[in-house]
Enzyme design. Structure first.
Site, mmCIF file in Angstrom:
data_model
loop_
_atom_site.group_PDB
_atom_site.id
_atom_site.type_symbol
_atom_site.label_atom_id
_atom_site.label_comp_id
_atom_site.label_asym_id
_atom_site.label_seq_id
_atom_site.Cartn_x
_atom_site.Cartn_y
_atom_site.Cartn_z
ATOM 1 N N ARG A 79 -4.547 -2.868 0.961
ATOM 2 C CA ARG A 79 -5.115 -1.569 1.310
ATOM 3 C C ARG A 79 -6.635 -1.687 1.231
ATOM 4 O O ARG A 79 -7.196 -1.969 0.165
ATOM 5 C CB ARG A 79 -4.639 -0.452 0.392
ATOM 6 C CG ARG A 79 -5.325 0.870 0.740
ATOM 7 C CD ARG A 79 -4.645 2.076 0.172
ATOM 8 N NE ARG A 79 -4.841 2.248 -1.262
ATOM 9 C CZ ARG A 79 -4.505 3.379 -1.902
ATOM 10 N NH1 ARG A 79 -3.954 4.390 -1.231
ATOM 11 N NH2 ARG A 79 -4.690 3.489 -3.214
ATOM 12 N N ASP A 94 -8.845 -12.673 8.673
ATOM 13 C CA ASP A 94 -9.245 -14.089 8.738
ATOM 14 C C ASP A 94 -8.974 -14.788 7.413
ATOM 15 O O ASP A 94 -8.703 -15.990 7.382
ATOM 16 C CB ASP A 94 -10.728 -14.223 9.094
ATOM 17 C CG ASP A 94 -11.013 -13.933 10.566
ATOM 18 O OD1 ASP A 94 -12.194 -13.819 10.921
ATOM 19 O OD2 ASP A 94 -10.035 -13.810 11.337
ATOM 20 N N GLU A 143 -2.104 11.426 4.690
ATOM 21 C CA GLU A 143 -2.196 12.005 3.336
ATOM 22 C C GLU A 143 -3.076 13.246 3.295
ATOM 23 O O GLU A 143 -3.796 13.508 2.339
ATOM 24 C CB GLU A 143 -2.697 10.969 2.336
ATOM 25 C CG GLU A 143 -3.852 10.138 2.772
ATOM 26 C CD GLU A 143 -4.115 8.984 1.820
ATOM 27 O OE1 GLU A 143 -3.528 8.936 0.725
ATOM 28 O OE2 GLU A 143 -4.950 8.131 2.131
HETATM 29 O O1 LIG Z 1 -2.193 9.590 -2.097
HETATM 30 C C1 LIG Z 1 -1.448 8.782 -2.698
HETATM 31 O O2 LIG Z 1 -0.507 9.106 -3.464
HETATM 32 C C2 LIG Z 1 -1.678 7.336 -2.461
HETATM 33 O O3 LIG Z 1 -2.253 6.981 -1.450
HETATM 34 C C3 LIG Z 1 -1.312 6.408 -3.575
HETATM 35 C C4 LIG Z 1 -2.411 6.456 -4.618
HETATM 36 O O4 LIG Z 1 -3.676 6.255 -3.998
HETATM 37 C C5 LIG Z 1 -2.211 5.326 -5.627
HETATM 38 O O5 LIG Z 1 -3.470 4.913 -6.088
HETATM 39 C C6 LIG Z 1 -1.440 5.777 -6.829
HETATM 40 O O6 LIG Z 1 -2.215 6.653 -7.572
#
Ligand SMILES: O=C(O)C(=O)C[C@H](O)[C@@H](O)CO
Length: 267
Positions: free
Chosen positions: A73, A87, A152
Site C-alpha cells: 500500500r 521496478d 473509503e
Molecule cells: O480505512 C481503513 O480501515 C483502512 O484503510 C485500513 C486502515 O488504514 C489500517 O491501517 C488499519 O487501521
C-alpha cells in the site's frame, strides 16, 4: 522467460478467498517473521507506517520464497512511487482513498507499459526483471501486475460502479475506518450503518466482476464480511497483535485480569 506469475492476482481472478494480515512495523525482519505464519497475503503498509520506497522494497524482498504474497500500500497514488515499487519487484499495489474515475484510470495507466499505459521503462535496472535476466519482462509484466484501489469515503462509494467497471482495476478494498470517519462515525468501523454500506459495496463490486477486499481486527466482523462476499481480507496487524500478546503475558504472570482489551479497538 516471462515475468513471474502473480499468485494473488490469479486467486482473485478465480475467486479463491485470500486471507491476509497487516504489516506496519516497517521492518523487513518483522515482515519475514510474519511471512511464516501462513497468510496468503501481507499488506505492507506505506500509508500509516513509517515506510519509504527502500523500506517497502526490502519488505517485499523479505517475503520472497514464503507463501505470503506482498501487497504494497503506497501512501498516495503518485506515478513515481508506483514506478519505483513495481521496478523493485512488487507485483500487487494498493492505493488509498480513490474517489474518481479519472484517478482510477490514471492509476491503471501508471501500472501498464505503453501503448496501454505510461509506466516508465527501466525495469532492466530493477529486481522486477531480476536485473534484466528476465528477457521478456517488458512484454509480459502487465498481465502479472495487480492493482487494488481503496474505496473509503462517500465520494468513493458514489463512484464505485464506474471505478469497478474500469479494465485494469483488479480489486476494490473497502476501508472501514476511513469510511466510518467520512460517514461521521469516527472510530466506529463496525457500526451498523458502515456495515450496510460495505454490504452494498461488495454486491456492486461482485456485479462488476471484480474482487472485494477489507480488513478488520474483530473476528466476528471478519466472519460477517466473509458471508457478505469478501474475496480478500486481513484479520489482524503485527502492531496490535504485538501489543495485545505482550500485555497479556505480563498480566498473566502478574495474576491480573487478562480479559480486558490491551490495545485500540477503533483502529
Ligand atoms: O480505512 C481503513 O480501515 C483502512 O484503510 C485500513 C486502515 O488504514 C489500517 O491501517 C488499519 O487501521
Amino acid at each position: 522467460m516471462p515475468a513471474p506469475v502473480n499468485p494473488f492476482k490469479a486467486a482473485l481472478n478465480e475467486r479463491r478467498f485470500q486471507l491476509g494480515f497487516w504489516v506496519a512495523l516497517a521492518s523487513p525482519y518483522a515482515a519475514e517473521v510474519v511471512s511464516g505464519s501462513g497468510y496468503d497475503w501481507l499488506l505492507i503498509d506505506g500509508e500509516h507506517a513509517p515506510n519509504d520506497i527502500p523500506s517497502l522494497a526490502a519488505q517485499v524482498q523479505a517475503l520472497k520464497g514464503s507463501q505470503s504474497h506482498a501487497v504494497v500500500r503506497l501512501p498516495v497514488g503518485e506515478t513515481w512511487m508506483i514506478k519505483q515499487i513495481l521496478d523493485a519487484g512488487a507485483q500487487t499495489v494498493m492505493i488509498p482513498m480513490v474517489e474518481t474515475v479519472e484517478d482510477a484510470e490514471r492509476l491503471v495507466r501508471a501500472v501498464r507499459y505503453p501503448p496501454h499505459g505510461d509506466r516508465g521503462v527501466g525495469a532492466a535496472l530493477g529486481r522486477a526483471s531480476r536485473f534484466s535476466r528476465i528477457g521478456d519482462y517488458l512484454e509480459t509484466a502487465d498481465r502479472e501486475i495487480c492493482l487494488i484501489v481503496q474505496i473509503e469515503s462517500r465520494a468513493g462509494l458514489d463512484a464505485l460502479d464506474r471505478i469497478a467497471a474500469i479494465d485494469g482495476i483488479d480489486g476494490l478494498f473497502i476501508g472501514p475506518s476511513d469510511l466510518a470517519a467520512d460517514m461521521g462515525l469516527l472510530g466506529q468501523p463496525g457500526h451498523a450503518d458502515v456495515t450496510a454500506a460495505i454490504r452494498d459495496a461488495f454486491a456492486r463490486i461482485a456485479r462488476a466482476g471484480k474482487a472485494s477486499g477489507i480488513m478488520t481486527l474483530n473476528l466476528d466482523q471478519a466472519r460477517l464480511y466473509r458471508t457478505l462476499g469478501a474475496d480478500f481480507m486481513a484479520i489482524g496487524t503485527d502492531v496490535t497483535t504485538l501489543v495485545e500478546a505482550t500485555t497479556r503475558l505480563r498480566r498473566q504472570y502478574q495474576g491480573e485480569d487478562t480479559q480486558g482489551p490491551a490495545g485500540s479497538t477503533g483502529y
